[in-house]
Each structure stands twice: as structure tokens, then as C-alpha cells.
Design an enzyme around this catalytic site. Structure first.
Site, PDB file in Angstrom:
ATOM      1  N   ASP A 108     -41.623  13.988 -18.886  1.00 21.83           N
ATOM      2  CA  ASP A 108     -41.495  15.422 -19.189  1.00 21.83           C
ATOM      3  C   ASP A 108     -42.775  16.086 -18.719  1.00 21.83           C
ATOM      4  O   ASP A 108     -43.632  15.441 -18.093  1.00 21.83           O
ATOM      5  CB  ASP A 108     -41.269  15.620 -20.713  1.00 21.83           C
ATOM      6  CG  ASP A 108     -40.534  16.916 -21.055  1.00 21.83           C
ATOM      7  OD1 ASP A 108     -40.970  17.984 -20.595  1.00 21.83           O
ATOM      8  OD2 ASP A 108     -39.540  16.859 -21.794  1.00 21.83           O
ATOM      9  N   ASN A 139     -31.666  13.364 -18.128  1.00 20.27           N
ATOM     10  CA  ASN A 139     -31.167  14.453 -18.964  1.00 20.27           C
ATOM     11  C   ASN A 139     -31.802  15.809 -18.697  1.00 20.27           C
ATOM     12  O   ASN A 139     -31.176  16.844 -18.919  1.00 20.27           O
ATOM     13  CB  ASN A 139     -31.392  14.017 -20.426  1.00 20.27           C
ATOM     14  CG  ASN A 139     -31.435  15.175 -21.373  1.00 20.27           C
ATOM     15  OD1 ASN A 139     -30.390  15.730 -21.713  1.00 20.27           O
ATOM     16  ND2 ASN A 139     -32.628  15.554 -21.795  1.00 20.27           N
ATOM     17  N   TYR A 147     -24.833  27.145 -12.152  1.00 16.11           N
ATOM     18  CA  TYR A 147     -25.015  26.033 -13.099  1.00 16.11           C
ATOM     19  C   TYR A 147     -23.820  25.080 -13.028  1.00 16.11           C
ATOM     20  O   TYR A 147     -23.972  23.862 -12.997  1.00 16.11           O
ATOM     21  CB  TYR A 147     -25.176  26.612 -14.503  1.00 16.11           C
ATOM     22  CG  TYR A 147     -25.458  25.610 -15.599  1.00 16.11           C
ATOM     23  CD1 TYR A 147     -26.635  24.864 -15.598  1.00 16.11           C
ATOM     24  CD2 TYR A 147     -24.569  25.419 -16.660  1.00 16.11           C
ATOM     25  CE1 TYR A 147     -26.905  23.949 -16.625  1.00 16.11           C
ATOM     26  CE2 TYR A 147     -24.829  24.522 -17.682  1.00 16.11           C
ATOM     27  CZ  TYR A 147     -25.996  23.791 -17.664  1.00 16.11           C
ATOM     28  OH  TYR A 147     -26.263  22.897 -18.680  1.00 16.11           O
ATOM     29  N   LYS A 162     -23.799  21.136 -12.157  1.00 18.50           N
ATOM     30  CA  LYS A 162     -23.326  20.125 -13.114  1.00 18.50           C
ATOM     31  C   LYS A 162     -22.082  19.391 -12.586  1.00 18.50           C
ATOM     32  O   LYS A 162     -21.858  18.229 -12.917  1.00 18.50           O
ATOM     33  CB  LYS A 162     -23.074  20.782 -14.475  1.00 18.50           C
ATOM     34  CG  LYS A 162     -24.374  21.229 -15.174  1.00 18.50           C
ATOM     35  CD  LYS A 162     -25.337  20.056 -15.402  1.00 18.50           C
ATOM     36  CE  LYS A 162     -26.542  20.424 -16.248  1.00 18.50           C
ATOM     37  NZ  LYS A 162     -27.469  19.301 -16.463  1.00 18.50           N
ATOM     38  N   ILE A 209     -25.199  23.048 -27.613  1.00 14.11           N
ATOM     39  CA  ILE A 209     -26.035  22.282 -28.550  1.00 14.11           C
ATOM     40  C   ILE A 209     -27.239  23.126 -28.954  1.00 14.11           C
ATOM     41  O   ILE A 209     -27.840  23.809 -28.109  1.00 14.11           O
ATOM     42  CB  ILE A 209     -26.532  20.969 -27.885  1.00 14.11           C
ATOM     43  CG1 ILE A 209     -25.363  20.188 -27.242  1.00 14.11           C
ATOM     44  CG2 ILE A 209     -27.271  20.090 -28.898  1.00 14.11           C
ATOM     45  CD1 ILE A 209     -24.263  19.741 -28.154  1.00 14.11           C
ATOM     46  N   THR A 212     -30.550  23.725 -29.114  1.00 14.03           N
ATOM     47  CA  THR A 212     -31.805  23.207 -28.556  1.00 14.03           C
ATOM     48  C   THR A 212     -32.693  24.382 -28.144  1.00 14.03           C
ATOM     49  O   THR A 212     -32.240  25.527 -28.089  1.00 14.03           O
ATOM     50  CB  THR A 212     -31.552  22.354 -27.288  1.00 14.03           C
ATOM     51  OG1 THR A 212     -31.159  23.229 -26.220  1.00 14.03           O
ATOM     52  CG2 THR A 212     -30.506  21.286 -27.494  1.00 14.03           C
TER      53      THR A 212
HETATM   54  N1  LIG Z   1     -28.213  22.853 -24.940  1.00 18.70           N
HETATM   55  C1  LIG Z   1     -26.969  22.961 -24.502  1.00 18.70           C
HETATM   56  O1  LIG Z   1     -26.142  23.668 -25.082  1.00 18.70           O
HETATM   57  C2  LIG Z   1     -26.514  22.163 -23.307  1.00 18.70           C
HETATM   58  C3  LIG Z   1     -25.143  22.118 -23.026  1.00 18.70           C
HETATM   59  C4  LIG Z   1     -24.690  21.367 -21.938  1.00 18.70           C
HETATM   60  C5  LIG Z   1     -25.600  20.686 -21.152  1.00 18.70           C
HETATM   61  N2  LIG Z   1     -26.930  20.770 -21.441  1.00 18.70           N
HETATM   62  C6  LIG Z   1     -27.842  20.014 -20.586  1.00 18.70           C
HETATM   63  O2  LIG Z   1     -28.573  19.123 -21.401  1.00 18.70           O
HETATM   64  C7  LIG Z   1     -29.837  18.849 -20.809  1.00 18.70           C
HETATM   65  C8  LIG Z   1     -30.948  19.061 -21.808  1.00 18.70           C
HETATM   66  O3  LIG Z   1     -30.894  20.389 -22.266  1.00 18.70           O
HETATM   67  P1  LIG Z   1     -31.614  20.862 -23.600  1.00 18.70           P
HETATM   68  O4  LIG Z   1     -30.748  21.915 -24.176  1.00 18.70           O
HETATM   69  O5  LIG Z   1     -31.990  19.702 -24.421  1.00 18.70           O
HETATM   70  O6  LIG Z   1     -32.908  21.575 -22.949  1.00 18.70           O
HETATM   71  P2  LIG Z   1     -34.416  21.711 -23.495  1.00 18.70           P
HETATM   72  O7  LIG Z   1     -34.969  22.866 -22.748  1.00 18.70           O
HETATM   73  O8  LIG Z   1     -34.441  21.737 -24.983  1.00 18.70           O
HETATM   74  O9  LIG Z   1     -35.094  20.365 -22.990  1.00 18.70           O
HETATM   75  C9  LIG Z   1     -35.271  20.118 -21.618  1.00 18.70           C
HETATM   76  C10 LIG Z   1     -36.515  19.280 -21.413  1.00 18.70           C
HETATM   77  O10 LIG Z   1     -36.641  19.035 -20.007  1.00 18.70           O
HETATM   78  C11 LIG Z   1     -37.995  19.240 -19.634  1.00 18.70           C
HETATM   79  N3  LIG Z   1     -38.092  19.659 -18.240  1.00 18.70           N
HETATM   80  C12 LIG Z   1     -37.598  20.797 -17.686  1.00 18.70           C
HETATM   81  N4  LIG Z   1     -37.957  20.867 -16.394  1.00 18.70           N
HETATM   82  C13 LIG Z   1     -38.699  19.763 -16.123  1.00 18.70           C
HETATM   83  C14 LIG Z   1     -39.351  19.278 -14.972  1.00 18.70           C
HETATM   84  N5  LIG Z   1     -39.329  19.949 -13.810  1.00 18.70           N
HETATM   85  N6  LIG Z   1     -40.021  18.112 -15.051  1.00 18.70           N
HETATM   86  C15 LIG Z   1     -40.074  17.431 -16.226  1.00 18.70           C
HETATM   87  N7  LIG Z   1     -39.458  17.838 -17.349  1.00 18.70           N
HETATM   88  C16 LIG Z   1     -38.785  18.995 -17.300  1.00 18.70           C
HETATM   89  C17 LIG Z   1     -38.503  20.341 -20.550  1.00 18.70           C
HETATM   90  O11 LIG Z   1     -39.917  20.318 -20.633  1.00 18.70           O
HETATM   91  C18 LIG Z   1     -37.811  19.999 -21.862  1.00 18.70           C
HETATM   92  O12 LIG Z   1     -38.587  19.139 -22.655  1.00 18.70           O
HETATM   93  C19 LIG Z   1     -29.912  19.745 -19.575  1.00 18.70           C
HETATM   94  O13 LIG Z   1     -29.534  18.992 -18.449  1.00 18.70           O
HETATM   95  C20 LIG Z   1     -28.892  20.822 -19.850  1.00 18.70           C
HETATM   96  O14 LIG Z   1     -28.393  21.394 -18.678  1.00 18.70           O
HETATM   97  C21 LIG Z   1     -27.409  21.489 -22.493  1.00 18.70           C
END
Ligand SMILES: NC(=O)c1ccc[n+]([C@@H]2O[C@H](COP(=O)([O-])OP(=O)(O)OC[C@H]3O[C@@H](n4cnc5c(N)ncnc54)[C@H](O)[C@@H]3O)[C@@H](O)[C@H]2O)c1
Length: 252
Positions: free
Chosen positions: A35, A88, A154, A158, A187, A189
């Protein structure tokens, strides 16, 4: 047996990645988080250790191929293997008609949501092929399976993760490696919670999008990832598992 195995989680300092790290931590693993939010790392590592695993944090901008290669080199030297990988880290943009998407947004999302997953997988597969064992889980999204209005960029990224997961799964099916993906619903987050204030209309739409009537919890995605990592899941390969209380099952 999961105990003692080495797991890599990208984006593991926040949201789904962190929630998954904490679910897996109960299995007494070696958990390595890639990260770039350095300030968040000590607290997350402490939580991992408290739950019974060892935690390691490697700063890495996943969009930079050279950085990803360097980190995996370090992992190979330090641990000698990677058994489980959760690719992820990712992000989206606020919804808008595709014609209004900027070139920077296109580059940013393709770099993180597609290319970074590929960079990580290439490194993971090199180690896993040698071991003749490995479990990879990628994070796609419900919008990787069905389209969402205003979500073309997006959704395209995906969908790419879905194609990548399925095709690579076939390439390595005889190497003891499985490659699957989770497709989370909405989710709670750090990615989406700030929009409660900054984009309340969009947030309301997201909140209502899960048929169960609430936002999902990061640990609920972690539970699915743990299942796909499990020894008993060897025959599950090339699958995209929606974890969304039924969101992509149909209209409701
Ligand atoms: N939250 C939702 O509702 C949801 C729904 C469907 C899919 N997703 C997918 O789930 C995954 C995680 O999402 P989340 O909601 O936990 O996001 P989040 O923002 O809470 O966490 C993402 C993490 O990735 C890290 N990150 C981002 N860019 C980076 C980079 N260039 N290098 C290293 N680290 C990096 C960030 O620092 C962060 O810690 C993503 O792929 C997102 O597209 C999320």
C-alpha cells in the site's frame, strides 16, 4: 492448512483489504500488505499481530511496474514464497456520462484497476509456478459483471479484471494455482464513506443498491476471500464470486 503460509494483500491498509487482512490474521499467517498510506501501517500491523499472524508492510505504488517488481523481489528474498494473493487495491470515480470522462481519469483508473493487478499477478505467478501452489483472488465489482449508469470507465476496468481472472485461471490450472475474483456490492469503506457528505445523492443510491438494505462490511468480503484461499477450494477456478446480498442476481 493455512497456518504459516504467506499472504500478500494489496490496498490492505484500508477498507476491503484491511477487513480481509483481519479475517485472515486469525489463521496464523504471514501477511504482507502492499500500500502507500505509510501512516496507517503501524496500527493495522498491530491489529494483525494481535489476532495471531505476523504482519509486514511494504510501501509500493502499485501503478509503477518497477516498484511492484522490486517489492516482490524483496518478498522472495525475505519469505521465499507467496501462497495467497489478494489483488484488491483499486478505485472508481463519481458517476457521470462517459463523454465527460477526462484523459487523466482514464489513465488513473486503467493504471490502478487493471495494470497494477496485472503487474502483481505476473510476479505472484512466477513464485507460485515454482511452488506449484498458489491462490490468487482479484477484486472486481458488481459493475464488472453488469453495467451501471454513469459508470462506463469503472465498469470497463472491472470487466477487464473479470476477463483477466478467467483467462489466466485457464493458463495455470495444472500448476496447483487457482485464480478467482470477488465482486463486492457496495461496502462501507473509506472509498465511499466520504461521499455521504460530499455527494449525498450518489451515496443514497449506493446505500440502497444492496438488496439486503444495508452497506456491506469489509469482513464480509474477507470471509469470501478466505473461502477461496482454503485448501478445499482447489476445484474452484476462474470464478467471479458476487458478494453483494444478491445485487447482480437480478433487478429488485
Ligand atoms: N467499497 C465498495 O463499495 C466497493 C465495491 C466494489 C468494488 N470495490 C473495489 O474494492 C477494492 C477496494 O476498495 P475499498 O473500498 O476497500 O477502497 P479503500 O480506498 O478503502 O482502500 C483502497 C486501498 O488501496 C490503496 N491504494 C490505492 N491506490 C494505490 C496505489 N497506487 N498503490 C498502492 N496502494 C494503493 C489505498 O491506499 C487504500 O489503502 C477496489 O478495487 C474497489 O474498486 C469496492
Amino acid at each position: 492448512m493455512m497456518k504459516g503460509k504467506v499472504a500478500v494483500i494489496t490496498g490492505g491498509l484500508s477498507g476491503i483489504g484491511k477487513g480481509t487482512a483481519l479475517v485472515l490474521a486469525k489463521e496464523h499467517l504471514k501477511i504482507i500488505i502492499l500500500d502507500r498510506q505509510d501512516d496507517k501501517a503501524p496500527a493495522v500491523l498491530q491489529q494483525i499481530e494481535k489476532l495471531g499472524s505476523t504482519g509486514d508492510y511494504q510501501h509500493c505504488d502499485l501503478t509503477k511496474r518497477a516498484e511492484v517488481d522490486r517489492v516482490f523481489n524483496d518478498i522472495q528474498e525475505k519469505y521465499g514464497r507467496v501462497d495467497y494473493a489478494f489483488n484488491n487495491a483499486g478505485r472508481g470515480i463519481l458517476s457521470k456520462p462517459f463523454g465527460q470522462v477526462t484523459a487523466d481519469e482514464i489513465d488513473g483508473l486503467i493504471d490502478l484497476d487493471i495494470k497494477a493487478v496485472m503487474y502483481c499477478m505476473i510476479n505472484e505467478l512466477a513464485l507460485m509456478t515454482k511452488q506449484q501452489f498458489g491462490r490468487i483472488v482479484n477484486t472486481t465489482s458488481g459493475t464488472g459483471l453488469v453495467a451501471g449508469k454513469g459508470m462506463a470507465l469503472y465498469s470497463a476496468c472491472k470487466h477487464a479484471v473479470v476477463g483477466l481472472t478467467k483467462a489466466a485461471a485457464l493458463d495455470y490450472a495444472q500448476d496447483g494455482i487457482t485464480i478467482n475474483a470477488v465482486a463486492p456490492g457496495t461496502i462501507a469503506t473509506e472509498l465511499i464513506l466520504p461521499y455521504k457528505e460530499s455527494a449525498p445523492a450518489e451515496f443514497k443510491k449506493w446505500e440502497a443498491s444492496n438488496p439486503i438494505g444495508r452497506l456491506g462490511k469489509p469482513a464480509e468480503i474477507g470471509h469470501a476471500v478466505k473461502f477461496l484461499f482454503d485448501d478445499g477450494s482447489e476445484f474452484i477456478n476462474g470464478v467471479i464470486l458476487p458478494v453483494d446480498s444478491g445485487c447482480v442476481a437480478g433487478t429488485f
